[in-house]
Design an enzyme around this catalytic site. Structure first.
Site, mmCIF file in Angstrom:
data_model
loop_
_atom_site.group_PDB
_atom_site.id
_atom_site.type_symbol
_atom_site.label_atom_id
_atom_site.label_comp_id
_atom_site.label_asym_id
_atom_site.label_seq_id
_atom_site.Cartn_x
_atom_site.Cartn_y
_atom_site.Cartn_z
ATOM 1 C CG HIS A 18 41.838 139.213 41.849
ATOM 2 N ND1 HIS A 18 40.506 138.977 42.122
ATOM 3 C CD2 HIS A 18 42.408 137.976 41.704
ATOM 4 C CE1 HIS A 18 40.283 137.678 42.157
ATOM 5 N NE2 HIS A 18 41.420 137.059 41.884
ATOM 6 C CE1 TYR B 195 38.144 134.779 43.818
ATOM 7 C CE2 TYR B 195 38.630 134.943 46.154
ATOM 8 C CZ TYR B 195 39.058 134.759 44.866
ATOM 9 O OH TYR B 195 40.392 134.545 44.619
#
Length: 327
Positions: free
Chosen positions: A139, A56
């Site tokens: 992830h 992110y």
């Protein structure tokens, strides 16, 4: 705010968690002050679960979470991050990152090896300024699943046994792969993106039954399905799963909104309440960008959704008949 424990671990999360994607400049740039105000507002309304990732904003989200939480008592909040991408410094040369609106100071390298995961965790601890991570997820491993299962999971289990992390699991959109992980390993939690929502309940085919059987907790993310369910009525140009919503999906969302309105409930209120009615779902994770968004989301989260809403949605064929609709 009420909390739930993740699987058999000692880690607890508030039923509403703060998703860190927007803190990395997802879709539009975000300045530090606005980010800090959003995170402070989340604390003020009782949110104590904060989820982020190196992905992110190539580290921006983690740094902002760390700065905001640095002066909070460490025992009073739960912090999770993710592994699978190692950040490698590079000359930004005036370029912006391809995924987030931040300067391209790093590039992402996929790496689910033990060494890659240990390096990623060390970097995350440094960026956030903490000495432990409460929950750690593999992830976006869909295209690297065999490696993540063979090499990544044992590395996470090792970190858990050492006390570096409290709970382990994976965050993905592919419920079938998450089901394999649940059945073949000893994970505590999975974060499912977009597949147990008012519009998609495919996880009832595999993941949710497996989690119930194995005592694994589920965190429901992307509950608004790319924003389609985030407003009382979906816009005609709304997105669904990161692509323009089809006419059929828009019709279905509007039919759900009709039922909600008949009972004085909004679409976002129902969207937040629905996943939490399943006994395996420990919480929902919602990305937020501003203090105003935080306050709006907490109001929707705390709204009372009458049982008749779920009964009517079932009666009109707008929910899977296997969906858990009774608290």
């Amino acid at each position: 705010m009420e909390t739930n424990r993740l699987g058999r671990s000692s880690v607890e999360v508030t039923r509403l968690g703060f998703g860190g994607g927007p803190m990395g400049g997802l879709f539009t740039p975000l300045d530090d002050d606005t980010a800090a105000q959003a995170l402070a507002a989340a604390w003020d309304v009782g949110i104590r679960y904060f989820d982020t990732s190196p992905h992110y904003g190539i580290g921006h989200s983690e740094r902002r979470f760390g700065a905001s939480l640095r002066d909070r008592p460490r025992s009073e909040f739960t912090l999770s991050t993710k592994v699978g991408r190692v950040l490698v410094p590079q000359n930004p040369e005036g370029r912006m990152d391809e995924a987030f609106m931040v300067p391209a100071t790093h590039r992402r390298v996929w790496d689910f090896s033990r060494d890659g995961i240990l390096r990623s965790v060390e970097d995350s601890l440094t960026r956030m300024g903490v000495d432990r991570i409460d929950a750690l997820y593999l992830h976006d491993a869909e295209k690297h699943f065999d490696t993540a299962l063979r090499d990544g999971y044992p590395a996470l289990a090792e970190l858990r046994s050492q006390g570096v992390v409290g709970a382990i699991g994976a965050g993905m959109y592919h419920s079938g792969m998450l089901t394999t992980l649940v059945r073949e390993t000893d994970v505590d939690v999975v974060m499912l993106s977009g597949h147990y929502t008012l519009l998609q309940q495919g996880a009832l085919d595999d993941l949710l039954p497996a989690c119930a059987e194995r005592g694994v907790s589920v965190l429901a993310a992307s509950i608004f399905n790319s924003g389609l369910l985030a407003t009382p009525r979906p816009a005609e140009d709304a997105f669904f799963d990161y692509a323009p919503a089809s006419p059929e999906v828009l019709r279905r969302a509007n039919r759900i909104a009709d039922v909600c309105e008949a009972h004085g409930v909004t679409l976002p209120q129902a969207a937040m309440a629905f996943p939490l009615r399943h006994p395996s779902v420990a919480g929902i994770v919602v990305g937020m960008r501003t203090a105003e968004e935080v306050r709006h989301n907490i109001a929707s989260f705390e709204a009372d959704v009458p049982d008749q809403v779920w009964s009517d949605l079932l009666g009109e064929g707008l929910l899977d008949e296997r969906a858990a609709v009774r608290a």
